[in-house]
Scaffold this active site. Structure first.
Site, short mmCIF file in Angstrom:
data_model
loop_
_atom_site.label_atom_id
_atom_site.label_comp_id
_atom_site.label_asym_id
_atom_site.label_seq_id
_atom_site.Cartn_x
_atom_site.Cartn_y
_atom_site.Cartn_z
N GLU A 1 5.23 29.44 -42.00
CA GLU A 1 4.57 30.04 -43.17
C GLU A 1 4.29 28.92 -44.15
O GLU A 1 5.20 28.27 -44.64
CB GLU A 1 5.49 31.05 -43.85
CG GLU A 1 5.31 32.46 -43.37
CD GLU A 1 6.21 33.42 -44.14
OE1 GLU A 1 6.62 34.40 -43.53
OE2 GLU A 1 6.51 33.16 -45.32
N ASP B 1 7.56 35.71 -56.90
CA ASP B 1 8.49 34.67 -56.46
C ASP B 1 9.50 34.33 -57.53
O ASP B 1 9.23 34.40 -58.72
CB ASP B 1 7.71 33.41 -56.09
CG ASP B 1 7.03 33.54 -54.74
OD1 ASP B 1 7.74 33.76 -53.75
OD2 ASP B 1 5.79 33.44 -54.69
#
Lengths: 411, 263
Positions: free
Chosen positions: B49, B60
């Site tokens: 990823e 995040d």
């Protein structure tokens, strides 16, 4: 072809879009939350008991309706159009922000939420949220950029007095957009008990429509008050309001969108001038469409789609985006958007003080600066209504600094 | 069939769980992040990823946010991230690469142009955090039409009523977010996550990969054990943030993949 009148007031569509703008650009964790908020809001909208509670608090707690005041000395001074000020700075907590906060907190209570979070820039939305939370005995957490915590110390103290926890956001660059990021991070973590009270007509659907509806009390009152003062059926010719995210402007404009004779002007913060150094926060004049904080709208961004920090002397306009409905009104040409520099806003600030005895916030000072530009060239029977959306108590230190005056907050 | 589909078919044939590893492209600089990326397959990474930095990563935690800031300060762009994939493909044509990030840099480039460029660079799938199924017309549907996988996130708030909507148009694998929260948060608990994974498995044949809160070889083993694999991001990015040499970072990655592959 159909000859039905094409209304500007039907947006957003079922996907939360105003034209191509708006939408629901949030993570999957938040998606069920905004869907349930939408559901509850749709129920409340047509529930008399919801509006009864709102109206009662608007009257007895906020002090609505706010006056529509004919500014005769300002009118004389500028020597053109007849200028009215919508006095939303006289609301409890000193700005239009509380109109919306009341609506959202009543919704939160209906949904059984016990913890309220909010983001704030200048602190006006934070103070309004902390105030209503205190009134209802709800836990309140306000996210505020560390930089703003420093330059808006009086509002930080007010929020703490009102029982709110103020979190100084240091992530990113510690500004309003970072505060909004951190509020979203909080929400995604505390999904069960927490309600996110957004302060402007931005964010994922249904926020832009919901906040607009709550702020529309401003325009609805203007329509009635102007008819009382100027005669039945008399509409304003021009509406002017300052724009950061755009909630006070949307509240003033929305009830008049289908009155084609009414011209609408939104005033963005031009900072040091709308230039390629980005020393401004004029998203419509100096930005382009993109996706941030749940909606597709005009944004200040670089060539790679990275979001830029805006700049303005006014912390309340210092946001790199704008509500999606404004983006749409801009693109279809129903409203005009202009920008005003710090310097012009400060001149308007002083003019309001000296001619009308009203110390305005720096945000509506931007709107007033545009009134100063256009009023002299308009005929005496042209009516301008400008939204005086906040009072200037919070800004006196900033203004004093600019004027080279030293004042000691400790007295 | 994308490289992702091929990889999962191969793992299934071997009876192995998948180990997915995340790094932020350009963190701490382009050369070092490329070295880490290049070393990942040998360290047991089944799917890479590759994070696309964004100024406002609202889903995040601090670790990934700071990684993005380091990358942006070093001049990382969407184009340079695609260039990394192009370079990687010169020596590796089988390890799947999934781009993970936020929609604005893609929207800014233009979806059509982006899909052409991403495919040319050898990207196999996309995880775009702020595109829920409600916005499928933006990128998900065009990406699938272009032959790229669009990997969907399912979360603890994705209830039974909503799950079918999330699984519609999902491809490649389903990324199950183990907690309500942001990346780098509290450790995922296998016994808590297992019923959720089973709930999703009952509705789809796609592999279920669990991420968020997976940070040690013990958790990669435990979490991979109750799913089809797991993802580690923040724990690896932390090693990069600490300035560890590439070899040390990769040996940490190896310990994580060994955990997952033991499951």
């Amino acid at each position: 072809m159909n000859n039905l009148f094409n209304s500007f007031m039907t947006g957003p569509d079922e996907k939360g879009r105003f034209g191509k703008f708006g939408g629901r650009f949030v993570s999957e964790t938040l998606m069920p939350l905004i869907l349930s908020l939408e559901e509850e809001y749709e129920r409340a909208k047509t529930d008399d008991s919801f509006w009864d509670e709102m109206n009662d608090l608007w009257t007895h707690y906020v002090g609505r309706p706010s006056p529509l005041y004919y500014a005769n000395r300002l009118t004389e001074h500028l020597g053109g159009a007849k200028i009215y000020l919508k006095r939303d700075e006289l609301n409890h907590t000193g700005a239009h922000k509380i109109n919306n906060v009341l609506g959202q907190i009543i919704l939160a209570r209906r949904m059984g939420k016990t913890r309220i979070i909010a983001e704030t820039g200048a602190g006006q939305h934070g103070v309004a949220t902390a105030t209503v939370c205190a009134k209802f005995g709800l836990k309140c957490v306000v996210y505020m950029g560390a930089h703003d915590v420093e330059r808006q110390a009086p509002n930080v103290f007010r929020m703490r007095l009102l029982g709110a926890e103020v979190v100084a956001v240091t992530s990113g660059r510690g500004t309003l957009k970072d505060a909004m990021n951190d509020a979203l991070r909080d929400w995604v973590t505390n999904v069960r008990d927490t309600f996110y009270c957004i302060g402007t007509v931005a964010g994922p659907h249904p926020y832009p429509a919901m906040v607009r509806d709550f702020q529309s009390i401003i325009g609805k009152e203007v329509r009635e008050q102007l008819a009382e003062q100027e005669g039945e059926g008399r509409l304003p010719d021009t509406l002017i309001a300052a724009i950061g995210g755009g909630s006070n402007a949307m509240g003033l404009f929305y009830p008049f969108l289908d009155d084609k004779s009414v011209r609408m002007i939104g005033v963005e913060a031009g900072g040091k001038g709308v230039n390629d150094k980005m020393e401004h926060c004029a998203s419509l004049t100096g930005g382009r469409p993109g996706v941030l904080h749940g909606n597709l709208t005009y944004l200040l961004q670089d060539d790679d789609g990275q979001i830029l920090e805006g700049y303005s002397i006014s912390a309340g306009l210092d946001y790199p985006g704008i509500g999606p409905e404004h983006s749409w009104l801009h693109d279809i040409g129903r409203a005009e958007y202009v920008s005003i520099t710090d310097k012009e806003a400060l001149e308007a600030f002083q003019l309001s003080c000296s001619t009308e005895g009203i110390i305005p916030a720096l945000e509506p000072s931007h709107a007033l600066a545009h009134v100063m530009k256009i009023a002299p060239d308009l005929p005496a029977d042209h009516i301008i209504v400008m939204n005086m959306c906040g009072r200037g108590d919070k800004d006196i230190f900033t203004v004093a600094k600019y004027l080279g005056v030293e004042i000691n907050a400790g007295g | 069939m994308t490289r992702i589909d091929a990889k999962f078919a191969a793992l299934k044939a071997e009876g192995k769980k998948a180990f997915v590893a995340y790094i932020m492209a350009g963190d701490p600089d382009q050369a070092k992040s490329f070295e880490v990326m290049q070393g990942m397959p040998a360290a047991g990474v089944d799917v890479i990823e590759l994070g696309v930095p964004f100024t406002d990563p609202m889903a995040d935690g601090e670790t990934i946010q700071l990684a993005g800031q380091r990358a942006l300060e070093g001049g990382q762009t969407l184009q340079k991230t695609l260039d990394m994939a192009t370079e990687f493909r010169k020596t590796d044509d089988t390890t799947p690469i999934v781009l993970m990030g936020y929609y604005n840099p893609i929207y800014n480039r233009g979806v059509e142009q982006f899909l052409v460029d991403a495919q040319a660079a050898g990207i196999d799938g996309l995880i775009v955090v702020d595109l829920p199924p409600e916005e499928d017309e933006e990128l998900c549907i065009p990406a699938q039409a272009a032959g790229m996988n669009f990997i969907r996130l399912a979360t603890p708030t994705t209830d039974a009523k909503r799950l079918p909507k999330v699984l519609t148009n999902a491809s490649g694998f389903v990324y199950y977010v183990s907690i309500t929260g942001i990346t780098g948060a509290a450790e995922a608990q296998a016994d808590m996550v297992a019923p959720e994974v089973n709930r999703i498995k009952a509705s789809t044949d796609l592999p279920i990969i669990v991420g968020f809160g997976v940070k040690t070889p013990e958790t990669t083993q435990a979490i991979a054990g109750i799913a089809d694999g797991c993802v580690v991001g923040s724990a690896i990015v932390n090693q990069i943030a600490e300035g560890k040499p590439v070899a040390d970072i990769l040996s940490f990655v190896k310990s994580l993949s060994d955990g997952a592959h033991r499951a």
